[in-house]
Design an enzyme around this catalytic site. Structure first.
Site, mmCIF file in Angstrom:
data_model
loop_
_atom_site.group_PDB
_atom_site.id
_atom_site.type_symbol
_atom_site.label_atom_id
_atom_site.label_comp_id
_atom_site.label_asym_id
_atom_site.label_seq_id
_atom_site.Cartn_x
_atom_site.Cartn_y
_atom_site.Cartn_z
ATOM 1 C CG HIS A 83 -42.164 -99.189 84.372
ATOM 2 N ND1 HIS A 83 -42.064 -100.227 85.304
ATOM 3 C CD2 HIS A 83 -40.893 -99.390 83.661
ATOM 4 C CE1 HIS A 83 -41.178 -101.082 85.088
ATOM 5 N NE2 HIS A 83 -40.449 -100.513 84.046
ATOM 6 C CG HIS A 267 -32.794 -98.602 83.132
ATOM 7 N ND1 HIS A 267 -33.819 -98.316 82.565
ATOM 8 C CD2 HIS A 267 -33.073 -99.767 83.727
ATOM 9 C CE1 HIS A 267 -34.897 -98.982 82.811
ATOM 10 N NE2 HIS A 267 -34.382 -99.838 83.615
#
Length: 297
Positions: A83, A267
């Site tokens: 993030h 991911h």
């Protein structure tokens, strides 16, 4: 393209703190200016007996379960970097030293927005080196069962993502966006991570998700969203996956000039795509726009 033709770092330190979503540990962070061509380097200030610097690169990614974890040869790791990485690249910050006193980046509200806000307060400073972009020249694709991640040539950075969940709270969602600093702020930055209540309980039994709560994630039970405030956007889920992908791509060390497409990806497959690109030198090149601007004058 002239505005982003040069590298940038921060004007001054961006300081914040919060809990890690998996460790539950309170971590203090200072994102500091760094010289040109440094990239993004994480420094674990709580580690003093060995090398505590971890460079954010594709090869440094050592774990991708529920987040992106990077590590160095001394075994020092930093978890949940995606993030902040998305906020850095989409704010035009190329070089930064991220000092933190724990093993995991704070989750904040589960989105990139708090990071954007602290970076904005710190300000940006232009550096004298050209900003290098990774220009995609040929298609690179990674397929794992029904999951897929692809990079293809494009004249700008584009991000497309598709997800599908049995829960009626999510269903099938797709987003397809031309992505720059403003588009990231308008379309993706505030979209939070999400999870199912039964998964959170299982993760806690494994010692994970200790810091997870409805303050930093959208929590789903069956077909219901448990957060009293509801969603920030009707398709917040797929938008968050696109945000994650942008952060996962920035471990390449430069912004991408090309189109990313993810289908049911996460991911793990994002990092597999990064590694596949790095292993295929014919499929990309560094491109700097400073030289092209000089030639045009």
């Amino acid at each position: 393209m002239a505005a982003s033709a040069y590298q940038h770092t921060l004007q001054g330190p961006a300081i914040f703190a919060g809990v890690g979503v998996h460790t539950g540990a309170h971590t203090r962070v200072s994102v500091r200016p760094a010289p040109a061509n440094t990239g993004v380097v994480f420094v674990r200030t709580d580690v003093t007996d060995r090398d505590n610097r971890v460079l954010a690169t594709g090869e440094a990614v050592c774990k991708t379960q529920l987040g992106t974890v990077i590590g160095n040869a001394a075994g020092v790791t930093v978890a949940t970097i995606e993030h902040l990485m998305a906020a850095l690249v989409m704010s035009g910050i190329d070089n930064a030293v991220v000092e933190l006193d724990g093993p995991e980046m704070p989750i904040m509200d589960g989105s990139s927005l708090p990071f954007i806000q602290v970076l904005d307060r710190a300000g940006r400073r232009r550096q004298d080196q050209p900003r290098r972009f990774i220009e995609i020249l040929d298609k690179i694709e990674v397929v794992e069962g029904d999951k897929r991640a692809t990079l293809t040539p494009a004249s700008q950075f584009e991000v497309a993502f598709e997800i599908s969940f049995a829960s009626a709270a999510i269903g099938r969602q797709r987003v397809d966006l031309v992505m720059d600093d403003q588009a990231f702020r308008d379309e993706l930055a505030d979209c939070r991570t999400f999870g199912f209540l039964h998964e959170v309980e299982a993760l806690r039994a494994m010692g994970l998700a200790r810091g997870g709560s409805m303050d930093n994630a959208v929590v789903i039970e069956g077909d219901r969203i448990l957060n009293p405030e509801g969603l920030r956007r009707p398709d917040e889920f797929v938008r968050h996956k696109a945000l994650d992908a942008i952060g996962d791509l920035f471990v390449l060390g430069a912004p991408v000039l090309g189109r990313f497409e993810g289908v049911l990806a996460g991911h793990g497959i994002n990092n597999a795509l990064v590694r596949a690109l790095l292993a295929a030198p014919h499929a990309w090149r560094y491109r700097a726009f400073v030289e092209e601007l000089a030639e045009a004058v």
